[in-house]
Design a protein around this motif. Structure first.
Motif, PDB file in Angstrom:
ATOM      1  N   ASN A  62       2.970 -10.797  -9.290  1.00  0.00           N
ATOM      2  CA  ASN A  62       1.527 -11.017  -9.156  1.00  0.00           C
ATOM      3  C   ASN A  62       1.108 -10.996  -7.688  1.00  0.00           C
ATOM      4  O   ASN A  62       0.066 -10.440  -7.333  1.00  0.00           O
ATOM      5  CB  ASN A  62       1.112 -12.338  -9.808  1.00  0.00           C
ATOM      6  N   PHE A  63       1.925 -11.596  -6.826  1.00  0.00           N
ATOM      7  CA  PHE A  63       1.656 -11.605  -5.395  1.00  0.00           C
ATOM      8  C   PHE A  63       1.645 -10.181  -4.840  1.00  0.00           C
ATOM      9  O   PHE A  63       0.725  -9.788  -4.124  1.00  0.00           O
ATOM     10  CB  PHE A  63       2.717 -12.456  -4.680  1.00  0.00           C
ATOM     11  N   VAL A  64       2.656  -9.409  -5.180  1.00  0.00           N
ATOM     12  CA  VAL A  64       2.751  -8.043  -4.669  1.00  0.00           C
ATOM     13  C   VAL A  64       1.590  -7.189  -5.190  1.00  0.00           C
ATOM     14  O   VAL A  64       0.995  -6.413  -4.428  1.00  0.00           O
ATOM     15  CB  VAL A  64       4.123  -7.427  -5.021  1.00  0.00           C
ATOM     16  N   LYS A  65       1.255  -7.332  -6.457  1.00  0.00           N
ATOM     17  CA  LYS A  65       0.113  -6.582  -7.012  1.00  0.00           C
ATOM     18  C   LYS A  65      -1.175  -6.945  -6.289  1.00  0.00           C
ATOM     19  O   LYS A  65      -1.995  -6.082  -5.976  1.00  0.00           O
ATOM     20  CB  LYS A  65      -0.032  -6.863  -8.513  1.00  0.00           C
ATOM     21  N   TRP A  66      -1.360  -8.229  -6.018  1.00  0.00           N
ATOM     22  CA  TRP A  66      -2.562  -8.678  -5.303  1.00  0.00           C
ATOM     23  C   TRP A  66      -2.583  -8.098  -3.885  1.00  0.00           C
ATOM     24  O   TRP A  66      -3.611  -7.606  -3.434  1.00  0.00           O
ATOM     25  CB  TRP A  66      -2.615 -10.205  -5.261  1.00  0.00           C
ATOM     26  N   CYS A  67      -1.454  -8.138  -3.212  1.00  0.00           N
ATOM     27  CA  CYS A  67      -1.376  -7.591  -1.846  1.00  0.00           C
ATOM     28  C   CYS A  67      -1.669  -6.098  -1.845  1.00  0.00           C
ATOM     29  O   CYS A  67      -2.321  -5.586  -0.930  1.00  0.00           O
ATOM     30  CB  CYS A  67      -0.001  -7.852  -1.232  1.00  0.00           C
ATOM     31  N   ARG A  68      -1.204  -5.402  -2.856  1.00  0.00           N
ATOM     32  CA  ARG A  68      -1.458  -3.965  -2.961  1.00  0.00           C
ATOM     33  C   ARG A  68      -2.953  -3.702  -3.140  1.00  0.00           C
ATOM     34  O   ARG A  68      -3.520  -2.849  -2.457  1.00  0.00           O
ATOM     35  CB  ARG A  68      -0.677  -3.381  -4.132  1.00  0.00           C
ATOM     36  N   SER A  69      -3.585  -4.461  -4.027  1.00  0.00           N
ATOM     37  CA  SER A  69      -4.997  -4.202  -4.311  1.00  0.00           C
ATOM     38  C   SER A  69      -5.925  -4.708  -3.212  1.00  0.00           C
ATOM     39  O   SER A  69      -6.931  -4.070  -2.906  1.00  0.00           O
ATOM     40  CB  SER A  69      -5.402  -4.812  -5.654  1.00  0.00           C
ATOM     41  N   GLU A  70      -5.586  -5.824  -2.593  1.00  0.00           N
ATOM     42  CA  GLU A  70      -6.474  -6.421  -1.593  1.00  0.00           C
ATOM     43  C   GLU A  70      -6.213  -5.956  -0.162  1.00  0.00           C
ATOM     44  O   GLU A  70      -7.124  -5.947   0.653  1.00  0.00           O
ATOM     45  CB  GLU A  70      -6.362  -7.950  -1.637  1.00  0.00           C
ATOM     46  N   HIS A  71      -4.969  -5.614   0.138  1.00  0.00           N
ATOM     47  CA  HIS A  71      -4.607  -5.286   1.516  1.00  0.00           C
ATOM     48  C   HIS A  71      -3.985  -3.900   1.670  1.00  0.00           C
ATOM     49  O   HIS A  71      -3.570  -3.531   2.763  1.00  0.00           O
ATOM     50  CB  HIS A  71      -3.637  -6.337   2.084  1.00  0.00           C
ATOM     51  N   GLY A  72      -3.861  -3.172   0.573  1.00  0.00           N
ATOM     52  CA  GLY A  72      -3.303  -1.834   0.642  1.00  0.00           C
ATOM     53  C   GLY A  72      -1.820  -1.782   0.966  1.00  0.00           C
ATOM     54  O   GLY A  72      -1.318  -0.759   1.423  1.00  0.00           O
ATOM     55  N   VAL A  73      -1.118  -2.858   0.711  1.00  0.00           N
ATOM     56  CA  VAL A  73       0.319  -2.914   0.978  1.00  0.00           C
ATOM     57  C   VAL A  73       1.028  -1.969   0.010  1.00  0.00           C
ATOM     58  O   VAL A  73       0.822  -2.037  -1.191  1.00  0.00           O
ATOM     59  CB  VAL A  73       0.851  -4.360   0.815  1.00  0.00           C
ATOM     60  N   LYS A  74       1.841  -1.078   0.562  1.00  0.00           N
ATOM     61  CA  LYS A  74       2.542  -0.102  -0.275  1.00  0.00           C
ATOM     62  C   LYS A  74       4.037  -0.371  -0.374  1.00  0.00           C
ATOM     63  O   LYS A  74       4.707   0.176  -1.225  1.00  0.00           O
ATOM     64  CB  LYS A  74       2.311   1.302   0.271  1.00  0.00           C
ATOM     65  N   SER A  75       4.541  -1.214   0.513  1.00  0.00           N
ATOM     66  CA  SER A  75       5.966  -1.514   0.517  1.00  0.00           C
ATOM     67  C   SER A  75       6.159  -3.004   0.772  1.00  0.00           C
ATOM     68  O   SER A  75       5.409  -3.607   1.543  1.00  0.00           O
ATOM     69  CB  SER A  75       6.657  -0.714   1.621  1.00  0.00           C
ATOM     70  N   ILE A  76       7.164  -3.548   0.158  1.00  0.00           N
ATOM     71  CA  ILE A  76       7.458  -4.966   0.349  1.00  0.00           C
ATOM     72  C   ILE A  76       7.730  -5.260   1.824  1.00  0.00           C
ATOM     73  O   ILE A  76       7.429  -6.338   2.309  1.00  0.00           O
ATOM     74  CB  ILE A  76       8.631  -5.396  -0.546  1.00  0.00           C
ATOM     75  N   SER A  77       8.254  -4.278   2.528  1.00  0.00           N
ATOM     76  CA  SER A  77       8.549  -4.482   3.949  1.00  0.00           C
ATOM     77  C   SER A  77       7.280  -4.699   4.782  1.00  0.00           C
ATOM     78  O   SER A  77       7.348  -5.192   5.901  1.00  0.00           O
ATOM     79  CB  SER A  77       9.348  -3.306   4.509  1.00  0.00           C
ATOM     80  N   GLU A  78       6.120  -4.345   4.237  1.00  0.00           N
ATOM     81  CA  GLU A  78       4.844  -4.530   4.939  1.00  0.00           C
ATOM     82  C   GLU A  78       4.283  -5.944   4.783  1.00  0.00           C
ATOM     83  O   GLU A  78       3.327  -6.304   5.472  1.00  0.00           O
ATOM     84  CB  GLU A  78       3.803  -3.534   4.414  1.00  0.00           C
ATOM     85  N   LEU A  79       4.844  -6.726   3.883  1.00  0.00           N
ATOM     86  CA  LEU A  79       4.325  -8.073   3.642  1.00  0.00           C
ATOM     87  C   LEU A  79       4.553  -8.953   4.862  1.00  0.00           C
ATOM     88  O   LEU A  79       5.549  -8.829   5.561  1.00  0.00           O
ATOM     89  CB  LEU A  79       5.016  -8.699   2.427  1.00  0.00           C
ATOM     90  N   ASN A  80       3.595  -9.860   5.107  1.00  0.00           N
ATOM     91  CA  ASN A  80       3.740 -10.784   6.227  1.00  0.00           C
ATOM     92  C   ASN A  80       3.160 -12.147   5.848  1.00  0.00           C
ATOM     93  O   ASN A  80       2.608 -12.320   4.756  1.00  0.00           O
ATOM     94  CB  ASN A  80       3.073 -10.221   7.492  1.00  0.00           C
ATOM     95  N   ALA A  81       3.280 -13.095   6.748  1.00  0.00           N
ATOM     96  CA  ALA A  81       2.832 -14.463   6.484  1.00  0.00           C
ATOM     97  C   ALA A  81       1.327 -14.517   6.211  1.00  0.00           C
ATOM     98  O   ALA A  81       0.870 -15.358   5.436  1.00  0.00           O
ATOM     99  CB  ALA A  81       3.193 -15.366   7.657  1.00  0.00           C
ATOM    100  N   GLY A  82       0.572 -13.641   6.828  1.00  0.00           N
ATOM    101  CA  GLY A  82      -0.874 -13.612   6.593  1.00  0.00           C
ATOM    102  C   GLY A  82      -1.214 -13.301   5.145  1.00  0.00           C
ATOM    103  O   GLY A  82      -2.154 -13.863   4.581  1.00  0.00           O
ATOM    104  N   HIS A  83      -0.447 -12.409   4.535  1.00  0.00           N
ATOM    105  CA  HIS A  83      -0.664 -12.088   3.121  1.00  0.00           C
ATOM    106  C   HIS A  83      -0.404 -13.324   2.262  1.00  0.00           C
ATOM    107  O   HIS A  83      -1.151 -13.618   1.326  1.00  0.00           O
ATOM    108  CB  HIS A  83       0.259 -10.948   2.680  1.00  0.00           C
ATOM    109  N   TYR A  84       0.647 -14.039   2.598  1.00  0.00           N
ATOM    110  CA  TYR A  84       1.034 -15.255   1.879  1.00  0.00           C
ATOM    111  C   TYR A  84      -0.092 -16.292   1.942  1.00  0.00           C
ATOM    112  O   TYR A  84      -0.514 -16.838   0.919  1.00  0.00           O
ATOM    113  CB  TYR A  84       2.331 -15.771   2.502  1.00  0.00           C
ATOM    114  N   VAL A  85      -0.595 -16.521   3.147  1.00  0.00           N
ATOM    115  CA  VAL A  85      -1.668 -17.511   3.341  1.00  0.00           C
ATOM    116  C   VAL A  85      -2.931 -17.074   2.596  1.00  0.00           C
ATOM    117  O   VAL A  85      -3.578 -17.883   1.924  1.00  0.00           O
ATOM    118  CB  VAL A  85      -1.946 -17.707   4.851  1.00  0.00           C
ATOM    119  N   SER A  86      -3.263 -15.803   2.693  1.00  0.00           N
ATOM    120  CA  SER A  86      -4.449 -15.288   2.003  1.00  0.00           C
ATOM    121  C   SER A  86      -4.320 -15.413   0.491  1.00  0.00           C
ATOM    122  O   SER A  86      -5.286 -15.729  -0.207  1.00  0.00           O
ATOM    123  CB  SER A  86      -4.679 -13.812   2.360  1.00  0.00           C
TER     124      SER A  86
END
Length: 76
Positions: free
Chosen positions: A10-34
């Motif tokens: 669910n987190f990864v799907k949200w990051c993809r839709s809200e922040h355009g994250v295409k790879s898990i390697s792009e995730l950062n602490a800001g995504h977590y907080v958001s």
């Protein structure tokens, strides 16, 4: 384990839709907080948010261990 996987997905799907994250390697602490702020705004209970935080920490720990394993097995 199923809840942890579901929370992570669910987190990864949200990051993809809200922040355009295409790879898990792009995730950062800001995504977590958001994401946690999003869950709070959505009205998700504190108890469930704590469970999600735990799931995401387990995800992070798993990726750290995976990264170490690949570093140790790399050919130089």
């Amino acid at each position: 384990m199923a809840n942890t996987m579901s929370d992570a997905q669910n987190f990864v799907k949200w990051c993809r839709s809200e922040h355009g994250v295409k790879s898990i390697s792009e995730l950062n602490a800001g995504h977590y907080v958001s994401y946690l702020a999003y869950l709070s705004e959505k009205g998700v209970s504190q108890g469930h948010r704590v469970n999600v935080e735990t799931s995401l920490r387990l995800l992070e720990k798993g990726f750290e261990e995976r990264s170490k394993r690949f570093e140790n097995n790399s050919v130089v």
